[in-house]
Scaffold this active site. Sequence first.
Site, PDB file in Angstrom:
ATOM      1  N   THR A 194       0.824  -1.230   0.000  1.00 41.88           N
ATOM      2  CA  THR A 194       0.000   0.000   0.000  1.00 41.88           C
ATOM      3  C   THR A 194       0.850   1.270   0.000  1.00 41.88           C
ATOM      4  O   THR A 194       0.403   2.315  -0.463  1.00 41.88           O
ATOM      5  CB  THR A 194      -0.965   0.054   1.198  1.00 41.88           C
ATOM      6  OG1 THR A 194      -0.219   0.195   2.418  1.00 41.88           O
ATOM      7  CG2 THR A 194      -1.854  -1.175   1.264  1.00 41.88           C
ATOM      8  N   MET A 238      -3.654   4.732  -1.456  1.00 40.50           N
ATOM      9  CA  MET A 238      -4.955   4.042  -1.420  1.00 40.50           C
ATOM     10  C   MET A 238      -4.840   2.754  -0.607  1.00 40.50           C
ATOM     11  O   MET A 238      -5.137   1.653  -1.086  1.00 40.50           O
ATOM     12  CB  MET A 238      -5.409   3.746  -2.841  1.00 40.50           C
ATOM     13  CG  MET A 238      -5.624   4.975  -3.691  1.00 40.50           C
ATOM     14  SD  MET A 238      -6.989   6.020  -3.139  1.00 40.50           S
ATOM     15  CE  MET A 238      -6.089   7.347  -2.310  1.00 40.50           C
ATOM     16  N   HIS A 239      -4.450   2.892   0.647  1.00 46.41           N
ATOM     17  CA  HIS A 239      -4.293   1.690   1.501  1.00 46.41           C
ATOM     18  C   HIS A 239      -5.541   0.791   1.394  1.00 46.41           C
ATOM     19  O   HIS A 239      -5.469  -0.388   1.101  1.00 46.41           O
ATOM     20  CB  HIS A 239      -4.142   2.089   2.973  1.00 46.41           C
ATOM     21  CG  HIS A 239      -2.952   2.917   3.300  1.00 46.41           C
ATOM     22  ND1 HIS A 239      -1.659   2.414   3.365  1.00 46.41           N
ATOM     23  CD2 HIS A 239      -2.849   4.225   3.624  1.00 46.41           C
ATOM     24  CE1 HIS A 239      -0.826   3.366   3.719  1.00 46.41           C
ATOM     25  NE2 HIS A 239      -1.511   4.491   3.883  1.00 46.41           N
ATOM     26  N   ASP A 240      -6.708   1.390   1.666  1.00 41.50           N
ATOM     27  CA  ASP A 240      -7.926   0.584   1.808  1.00 41.50           C
ATOM     28  C   ASP A 240      -8.487   0.140   0.463  1.00 41.50           C
ATOM     29  O   ASP A 240      -8.958  -0.999   0.326  1.00 41.50           O
ATOM     30  CB  ASP A 240      -8.985   1.375   2.583  1.00 41.50           C
ATOM     31  CG  ASP A 240      -8.551   1.627   4.012  1.00 41.50           C
ATOM     32  OD1 ASP A 240      -9.094   2.549   4.645  1.00 41.50           O
ATOM     33  OD2 ASP A 240      -7.659   0.907   4.502  1.00 41.50           O
TER      34      ASP A 240
END
Length: 315
Positions: A194, A238-240
Amino acid sequence: MQKRPFIIDCDTGTDDAIAIIAALYSEEVEVKAITSVNGNVEHKYVCHNNLNLMEYLDQKVPVAKGANMPFRDNGLHANDGTHGKTGLGDLTLPEAQHSEFDPRIASQLIHDVAVEEKGELELLVIGPMTNIAIALLQYPDLPGLIKHIWFMGGAAVGGNVNTTAEFNIWVDPEAAHVVMGSGIPMTMVGLDVTLKAAMIEEDAAELRACGTRAANFVADLLDYMFRRRDMGQEDALMHDALALGAALCPDCLVCKDCYVDIECFGQYTRGHTAVDLKGRSGKKPNVSVALEIDVPMFRRWLVDAVKKSAKLGDK
Ligand code: RIB
Ligand code: CA
């Protein structure tokens, strides 16, 4: 096409909101519920962000409240400012006027939907794992009813809270330990990938050209993240959304099955995800761990997913 039922457990959160929007407009997904957990910001803001977002996008998706603190409060409030005071950067959504929270607490809603979906339910877990652990402890039949958990958390190497722990796991290591031991098939999308999943201005411009309410809101969130980046803080990571990408765009990532457990006691390592990359533990792998990312492919997938809001008649 048979849609894949998902529940999104989140601490909304700027990147959480983008992941939620991508899921809402992905044709192969049916978002059955949004459950809220303490994390990026206080639980009350998380809950209202989720409810306001559903009403703003005219989405009839149940929103439930969940845990407002981790199993063992670490005494440090989770809000490090990365997501702004109320969790959506410097943006505000109109307060929901016609929506109510689902009367069930997160863990009950998760179990009820899991029973309804007869083993097909997938969980996108993009905040601390408190709600998921509570549901597992409350409902012994739950592991047999969840098809897959896709979670953003941890890191095979490194951390973002300190050198050894990633935020979601660090906030509630005990909960993460319960989830790792559940036996549910799961994919870990951690900082190893991420931290490379950064969007750029061209992505925001493409979304603005799309012009839907959803695409414009994502572009607004990205612009906030660009301003934050230009001040030397976190990039537009955009980790999630990458955790959703693991489920819907599997070619974006290269994963390896590993044994993973959570350090819950170390003075300097509490919240560390112990990822047995070399198989030295002798323990059976329990998690598929994302180790490599194709960033252009991921960015293309995410922008296209949000632009599908135009096809669905989003205003
Ligand atoms: O460490 C990254 C995680 O913390 C993401 O889920 C982000 O939304 C924040 O909650
Ligand atoms: Ca999050």
